[in-house]
Design a protein around this motif. Structure first.
Motif, PDB file in Angstrom:
ATOM      1  N   MET A 196       0.834  -1.188   0.000  1.00 20.29           N
ATOM      2  CA  MET A 196       0.000   0.000   0.000  1.00 20.29           C
ATOM      3  C   MET A 196       0.875   1.247   0.000  1.00 20.29           C
ATOM      4  SD  MET A 196      -3.279  -0.362   2.370  1.00 20.29           S
ATOM      5  CE  MET A 196      -3.296  -1.835   3.352  1.00 20.29           C
ATOM      6  N   SER A 197       0.477   2.193  -0.749  1.00 15.00           N
ATOM      7  CA  SER A 197       1.224   3.436  -0.842  1.00 15.00           C
ATOM      8  C   SER A 197       0.800   4.385   0.275  1.00 15.00           C
ATOM      9  CB  SER A 197       0.956   4.090  -2.198  1.00 15.00           C
ATOM     10  OG  SER A 197       1.467   5.395  -2.226  1.00 15.00           O
ATOM     11  N   SER A 198       1.789   4.985   0.936  1.00 15.22           N
ATOM     12  CA  SER A 198       1.460   5.935   2.004  1.00 15.22           C
ATOM     13  C   SER A 198       0.892   7.234   1.433  1.00 15.22           C
ATOM     14  CB  SER A 198       2.683   6.217   2.871  1.00 15.22           C
ATOM     15  OG  SER A 198       3.685   6.860   2.109  1.00 15.22           O
ATOM     16  N   ASP A 199       1.119   7.471   0.124  1.00 19.10           N
ATOM     17  CA  ASP A 199       0.534   8.665  -0.497  1.00 19.10           C
ATOM     18  C   ASP A 199      -0.982   8.581  -0.504  1.00 19.10           C
ATOM     19  OD1 ASP A 199       3.094   9.507  -0.988  1.00 19.10           O
ATOM     20  OD2 ASP A 199       3.098   8.878  -3.089  1.00 19.10           O
ATOM     21  N   VAL A 200      -1.515   7.392  -0.694  1.00 17.04           N
ATOM     22  CA  VAL A 200      -2.957   7.208  -0.797  1.00 17.04           C
ATOM     23  C   VAL A 200      -3.566   6.887   0.559  1.00 17.04           C
ATOM     24  CG1 VAL A 200      -4.772   5.805  -1.824  1.00 17.04           C
ATOM     25  CG2 VAL A 200      -2.794   6.470  -3.194  1.00 17.04           C
ATOM     26  N   HIS A 201      -2.939   6.016   1.310  1.00 21.08           N
ATOM     27  CA  HIS A 201      -3.541   5.525   2.541  1.00 21.08           C
ATOM     28  C   HIS A 201      -2.981   6.174   3.804  1.00 21.08           C
ATOM     29  CE1 HIS A 201      -5.771   2.527   0.399  1.00 21.08           C
ATOM     30  NE2 HIS A 201      -4.685   2.212  -0.262  1.00 21.08           N
ATOM     31  N   GLY A 202      -2.059   7.084   3.693  1.00 22.04           N
ATOM     32  CA  GLY A 202      -1.481   7.702   4.879  1.00 22.04           C
ATOM     33  C   GLY A 202      -0.465   6.779   5.526  1.00 22.04           C
ATOM     34  N   THR A 203       0.084   7.241   6.606  1.00 21.31           N
ATOM     35  CA  THR A 203       1.101   6.460   7.301  1.00 21.31           C
ATOM     36  C   THR A 203       0.494   5.803   8.534  1.00 21.31           C
ATOM     37  OG1 THR A 203       1.737   8.334   8.671  1.00 21.31           O
ATOM     38  CG2 THR A 203       2.884   8.095   6.552  1.00 21.31           C
ATOM     39  N   PRO A 204       1.133   4.747   9.025  1.00 20.63           N
ATOM     40  CA  PRO A 204       0.637   4.147  10.268  1.00 20.63           C
ATOM     41  C   PRO A 204       0.624   5.153  11.422  1.00 20.63           C
ATOM     42  CG  PRO A 204       2.160   2.655   9.183  1.00 20.63           C
ATOM     43  CD  PRO A 204       2.207   3.959   8.426  1.00 20.63           C
ATOM     44  N   ARG A 205       1.589   6.045  11.460  1.00 20.88           N
ATOM     45  CA  ARG A 205       1.630   7.063  12.520  1.00 20.88           C
ATOM     46  C   ARG A 205       0.397   7.966  12.445  1.00 20.88           C
ATOM     47  NH1 ARG A 205       4.686   9.947  16.074  1.00 20.88           N
ATOM     48  NH2 ARG A 205       4.594  12.210  15.950  1.00 20.88           N
ATOM     49  N   ARG A 206       0.050   8.404  11.242  1.00 23.91           N
ATOM     50  CA  ARG A 206      -1.139   9.256  11.067  1.00 23.91           C
ATOM     51  C   ARG A 206      -2.398   8.509  11.488  1.00 23.91           C
ATOM     52  NH1 ARG A 206      -3.456  13.565   8.400  1.00 23.91           N
ATOM     53  NH2 ARG A 206      -5.453  13.135   7.401  1.00 23.91           N
ATOM     54  N   ALA A 207      -2.509   7.249  11.065  1.00 22.50           N
ATOM     55  CA  ALA A 207      -3.681   6.456  11.427  1.00 22.50           C
ATOM     56  C   ALA A 207      -3.784   6.293  12.937  1.00 22.50           C
ATOM     57  CB  ALA A 207      -3.623   5.088  10.740  1.00 22.50           C
ATOM     58  N   THR A 208      -2.655   6.066  13.586  1.00 25.96           N
ATOM     59  CA  THR A 208      -2.655   5.910  15.047  1.00 25.96           C
ATOM     60  C   THR A 208      -3.055   7.202  15.735  1.00 25.96           C
ATOM     61  OG1 THR A 208      -0.954   4.206  14.870  1.00 25.96           O
ATOM     62  CG2 THR A 208      -1.254   5.232  17.031  1.00 25.96           C
ATOM     63  N   LEU A 209      -2.532   8.324  15.265  1.00 30.07           N
ATOM     64  CA  LEU A 209      -2.888   9.626  15.855  1.00 30.07           C
ATOM     65  C   LEU A 209      -4.370   9.928  15.645  1.00 30.07           C
ATOM     66  CD1 LEU A 209       0.233  11.783  14.938  1.00 30.07           C
ATOM     67  CD2 LEU A 209      -0.447  10.974  17.206  1.00 30.07           C
ATOM     68  N   LEU A 210      -4.875   9.646  14.465  1.00 34.23           N
ATOM     69  CA  LEU A 210      -6.302   9.870  14.208  1.00 34.23           C
ATOM     70  C   LEU A 210      -7.156   8.952  15.075  1.00 34.23           C
ATOM     71  CD1 LEU A 210      -6.375  10.347  10.344  1.00 34.23           C
ATOM     72  CD2 LEU A 210      -6.903  12.053  12.084  1.00 34.23           C
ATOM     73  N   TRP A 211      -6.740   7.698  15.203  1.00 33.72           N
ATOM     74  CA  TRP A 211      -7.478   6.746  16.042  1.00 33.72           C
ATOM     75  C   TRP A 211      -7.510   7.238  17.490  1.00 33.72           C
ATOM     76  CZ3 TRP A 211      -5.516   3.742  20.084  1.00 33.72           C
ATOM     77  CH2 TRP A 211      -6.420   2.828  20.602  1.00 33.72           C
ATOM     78  N   ALA A 212      -6.366   7.684  18.002  1.00 37.19           N
ATOM     79  CA  ALA A 212      -6.313   8.174  19.386  1.00 37.19           C
ATOM     80  C   ALA A 212      -7.192   9.413  19.555  1.00 37.19           C
ATOM     81  CB  ALA A 212      -4.870   8.485  19.776  1.00 37.19           C
ATOM     82  N   THR A 213      -7.192  10.290  18.561  1.00 40.46           N
ATOM     83  CA  THR A 213      -8.034  11.484  18.620  1.00 40.46           C
ATOM     84  C   THR A 213      -9.517  11.101  18.590  1.00 40.46           C
ATOM     85  OG1 THR A 213      -6.297  12.688  17.457  1.00 40.46           O
ATOM     86  CG2 THR A 213      -8.440  13.733  17.570  1.00 40.46           C
ATOM     87  N   LEU A 214      -9.874  10.096  17.790  1.00 38.21           N
ATOM     88  CA  LEU A 214     -11.252   9.624  17.766  1.00 38.21           C
ATOM     89  C   LEU A 214     -11.658   9.056  19.126  1.00 38.21           C
ATOM     90  CD1 LEU A 214     -11.350   7.904  14.270  1.00 38.21           C
ATOM     91  CD2 LEU A 214     -12.655   9.918  14.960  1.00 38.21           C
ATOM     92  N   ILE A 215     -10.754   8.349  19.778  1.00 36.64           N
ATOM     93  CA  ILE A 215     -11.035   7.809  21.115  1.00 36.64           C
ATOM     94  C   ILE A 215     -11.263   8.948  22.106  1.00 36.64           C
ATOM     95  CG2 ILE A 215     -10.067   6.496  23.056  1.00 36.64           C
ATOM     96  CD1 ILE A 215     -10.997   4.755  20.722  1.00 36.64           C
ATOM     97  N   VAL A 216     -10.409   9.961  22.062  1.00 32.64           N
ATOM     98  CA  VAL A 216     -10.559  11.110  22.964  1.00 32.64           C
ATOM     99  C   VAL A 216     -11.892  11.810  22.698  1.00 32.64           C
ATOM    100  CG1 VAL A 216      -9.633  13.399  23.528  1.00 32.64           C
ATOM    101  CG2 VAL A 216      -8.092  11.443  23.343  1.00 32.64           C
ATOM    102  N   ALA A 217     -12.240  11.995  21.430  1.00 35.74           N
ATOM    103  CA  ALA A 217     -13.512  12.639  21.092  1.00 35.74           C
ATOM    104  C   ALA A 217     -14.693  11.808  21.587  1.00 35.74           C
ATOM    105  CB  ALA A 217     -13.609  12.853  19.581  1.00 35.74           C
ATOM    106  N   THR A 218     -14.587  10.498  21.477  1.00 34.55           N
ATOM    107  CA  THR A 218     -15.656   9.622  21.976  1.00 34.55           C
ATOM    108  C   THR A 218     -15.789   9.749  23.491  1.00 34.55           C
ATOM    109  OG1 THR A 218     -15.342   8.080  20.149  1.00 34.55           O
ATOM    110  CG2 THR A 218     -16.433   7.223  22.130  1.00 34.55           C
ATOM    111  N   LEU A 219     -14.665   9.740  24.192  1.00 34.86           N
ATOM    112  CA  LEU A 219     -14.705   9.893  25.646  1.00 34.86           C
ATOM    113  C   LEU A 219     -15.250  11.260  26.051  1.00 34.86           C
ATOM    114  CD1 LEU A 219     -11.325   8.181  26.610  1.00 34.86           C
ATOM    115  CD2 LEU A 219     -13.651   7.276  26.932  1.00 34.86           C
ATOM    116  N   LEU A 220     -14.921  12.281  25.283  1.00 33.18           N
ATOM    117  CA  LEU A 220     -15.434  13.622  25.560  1.00 33.18           C
ATOM    118  C   LEU A 220     -16.957  13.659  25.431  1.00 33.18           C
ATOM    119  CD1 LEU A 220     -14.940  16.666  26.066  1.00 33.18           C
ATOM    120  CD2 LEU A 220     -14.698  16.912  23.596  1.00 33.18           C
ATOM    121  N   THR A 221     -17.480  13.109  24.347  1.00 31.43           N
ATOM    122  CA  THR A 221     -18.935  13.126  24.172  1.00 31.43           C
ATOM    123  C   THR A 221     -19.623  12.242  25.207  1.00 31.43           C
ATOM    124  OG1 THR A 221     -18.778  11.399  22.470  1.00 31.43           O
ATOM    125  CG2 THR A 221     -18.846  13.679  21.710  1.00 31.43           C
ATOM    126  N   TRP A 222     -19.014  11.121  25.538  1.00 33.33           N
ATOM    127  CA  TRP A 222     -19.560  10.253  26.593  1.00 33.33           C
ATOM    128  C   TRP A 222     -19.590  11.008  27.920  1.00 33.33           C
ATOM    129  CZ3 TRP A 222     -17.010   8.280  30.958  1.00 33.33           C
ATOM    130  CH2 TRP A 222     -17.762   7.360  31.698  1.00 33.33           C
TER     131      TRP A 222
END
Length: 93
Positions: A1-27
């Motif tokens: 998979m190309s990181s140009d199209v799918h992003g990097t694992p680091r970006r995915a991890t940061l986005l995932w962590a941010t989604l978790i924080v946003a979920t906890l905030l709304t909860w």
């Protein structure tokens, strides 16, 4: 998979962590009983952002043809419009 199209694992991890924080905030807002138009607007904005991140990054549509992005994001906008209309109509006068 190309990181140009799918992003990097680091970006995915940061986005995932941010989604978790946003979920906890709304909860947390729900547990604390946040009410009022401001709280509802904040919850809607956070959930809309979460949907956009999932569509664009985790479904890998950020670099997809514009038609696919418009269809998926447009569907999310339509669903939120229906939710907003139902909420506004259900508000006491």
């Amino acid at each position: 998979m190309s990181s140009d199209v799918h992003g990097t694992p680091r970006r995915a991890t940061l986005l995932w962590a941010t989604l978790i924080v946003a979920t906890l905030l709304t909860w947390g807002m729900g547990v604390l009983g946040a009410t009022g138009k401001g709280a509802i607007a904040a919850l809607a904005a956070i959930s809309f952002w979460k949907g956009a991140v999932i569509i664009l990054d985790f479904m890998a549509l950020r670099h997809a043809p514009a038609l696919w992005r418009m269809l998926t994001l447009g569907w999310m906008v339509l669903v939120w419009a229906v939710i907003a209309i139902a909420y506004i109509k259900g508000m006491p006068q």
